[in-house]
Enzyme design. Structure first.
Site, PDB file in Angstrom:
ATOM      1  N   SER A 237      -5.585  54.045  11.571  1.00 55.99           N
ATOM      2  CA  SER A 237      -4.378  54.059  10.735  1.00 55.99           C
ATOM      3  C   SER A 237      -3.131  53.666  11.524  1.00 55.99           C
ATOM      4  O   SER A 237      -3.105  53.697  12.759  1.00 55.99           O
ATOM      5  CB  SER A 237      -4.184  55.451  10.133  1.00 55.99           C
ATOM      6  OG  SER A 237      -5.326  55.835   9.388  1.00 55.99           O
TER       7      SER A 237
HETATM    8  N1  SAM Z   1      -8.721  58.847  11.293  1.00 53.38           N
HETATM    9  C1  SAM Z   1      -9.256  57.578  11.741  1.00 53.38           C
HETATM   10  C2  SAM Z   1      -8.736  57.182  13.083  1.00 53.38           C
HETATM   11  O1  SAM Z   1      -7.898  57.890  13.647  1.00 53.38           O
HETATM   12  O2  SAM Z   1      -9.197  56.147  13.589  1.00 53.38           O
HETATM   13  C3  SAM Z   1      -9.007  56.459  10.763  1.00 53.38           C
HETATM   14  C4  SAM Z   1      -9.749  56.659   9.522  1.00 53.38           C
HETATM   15  S1  SAM Z   1     -10.109  55.269   8.515  1.00 53.38           S
HETATM   16  C5  SAM Z   1      -8.544  54.930   7.755  1.00 53.38           C
HETATM   17  C6  SAM Z   1     -11.059  56.160   7.292  1.00 53.38           C
HETATM   18  C7  SAM Z   1     -12.412  56.597   7.759  1.00 53.38           C
HETATM   19  O3  SAM Z   1     -12.972  57.446   6.778  1.00 53.38           O
HETATM   20  C8  SAM Z   1     -13.383  55.441   7.935  1.00 53.38           C
HETATM   21  O4  SAM Z   1     -13.900  55.449   9.225  1.00 53.38           O
HETATM   22  C9  SAM Z   1     -14.449  55.723   6.887  1.00 53.38           C
HETATM   23  O5  SAM Z   1     -15.746  55.312   7.270  1.00 53.38           O
HETATM   24  C10 SAM Z   1     -14.362  57.223   6.752  1.00 53.38           C
HETATM   25  N2  SAM Z   1     -14.908  57.774   5.506  1.00 53.38           N
HETATM   26  C11 SAM Z   1     -14.876  57.245   4.259  1.00 53.38           C
HETATM   27  N3  SAM Z   1     -15.482  58.056   3.387  1.00 53.38           N
HETATM   28  C12 SAM Z   1     -15.905  59.145   4.086  1.00 53.38           C
HETATM   29  C13 SAM Z   1     -16.603  60.345   3.739  1.00 53.38           C
HETATM   30  N4  SAM Z   1     -16.995  60.584   2.488  1.00 53.38           N
HETATM   31  N5  SAM Z   1     -16.866  61.230   4.724  1.00 53.38           N
HETATM   32  C14 SAM Z   1     -16.479  61.009   5.998  1.00 53.38           C
HETATM   33  N6  SAM Z   1     -15.817  59.894   6.387  1.00 53.38           N
HETATM   34  C15 SAM Z   1     -15.535  58.979   5.443  1.00 53.38           C
END
Ligand code: SAM
Length: 225
Positions: free
Chosen positions: A75
């Site tokens: 992000s």
């Molecule tokens: N917080 C992260 C970082 O600091 O790099 C960035 C997150 S990215 C915007 C969103 C993440 O949420 C992705 O890696 C995606 O695979 C994960 N995601 C999506 N749906 C999810 C779920 N149901 N459970 C866990 N993770 C999930």
């Protein structure tokens, strides 16, 4: 690692200054607060270049989201700081993050909280982030691969919960795993419409208050729920 000689320290401080300016501008327009010294210190400390793919490390200190593979992103630093600030993490708090991604946000939380639990649904990303956090010495951050919609019941209840992917609604299991008096920060909306960053507070009496903070754009919360 010893070979990592702080080559990006100047860029990182510049980035944090931009993030603070963004936060101050948002504070006057959205009624949020300026960044606390604790959040600023965490942002100054964590080396974001360690959390992006090697070919992007020279861009790591732009105040922008960046691709991390598998169609996912790390992000924007301003959003990381704002969401962290909204959580009002205190030393000793137990915190849950949904969407480990690169592990960067988990590291920021690890600087502030007593313990951090972070769940990632894409196995290679989750495993890589877990290894990275271990290498960097974050012993208070635990990661696992799974669908974060259901939270981490064995580690509940949490003082604060952060969801870093956009959901259509607040997942009831996460609300259940939030302590009375706890705070959840979550982007709500679909991939094709404007999403809103929401602050969900569970009051000491168990009632829930929800406040819209800011329009945002996140990758969707996936999974079988
Ligand atoms: N917080 C992260 C970082 O600091 O790099 C960035 C997150 S990215 C915007 C969103 C993440 O949420 C992705 O890696 C995606 O695979 C994960 N995601 C999506 N749906 C999810 C779920 N149901 N459970 C866990 N993770 C999930």
């Amino acid at each position: 690692s010893p070979s990592h000689g702080g080559e990006y320290d100047v860029e990182r401080n510049q980035m944090v200054n931009e993030v603070m300016a963004d936060a101050a501008a948002t504070a006057s327009s959205s009624g949020t607060s300026a960044l606390s010294p604790q959040v600023v210190a965490a942002m100054r400390k964590v080396e974001r270049d360690r959390f992006v793919p090697g070919w992007l490390s020279s861009l790591a200190y732009l105040n922008r989201p960046l691709p991390i593979g598998h169609g996912q992103t790390i992000s924007q630093p301003f959003i990381v700081a704002l969401m962290t600030e909204l959580m009002k993490v205190k030393a000793g708090d137990r915190v849950l993050e949904i969407g480990t991604g690169s592990g960067y946000q988990a590291a920021i939380l690890g600087e502030l909280a007593g313990s951090v639990y972070s769940i990632e649904i894409i196995e290679p990303l989750g495993n890589e982030a877990g290894e990275r956090l271990k290498t960097l010495g974050y012993r208070n951050v635990k990661t696992r691969v799974g669908d974060g919609y259901y939270g981490w019941p064995e580690a509940a209840p949490f003082d604060a919960i952060m969801v870093t992917a956009a959901a259509s609604h607040v997942p009831p299991p996460l609300l259940k795993q939030l302590k009375p008096g706890g705070r959840m920060v979550i982007p709500l909306g679909t991939q094709f419409m404007t999403q809103s960053l929401m602050l969900v507070e569970k009051k000491p009496d168990g009632s829930v208050a929800t406040r819209q903070i800011l329009p945002v754009r996140f990758v969707p919360l996936t999974g079988g729920h």
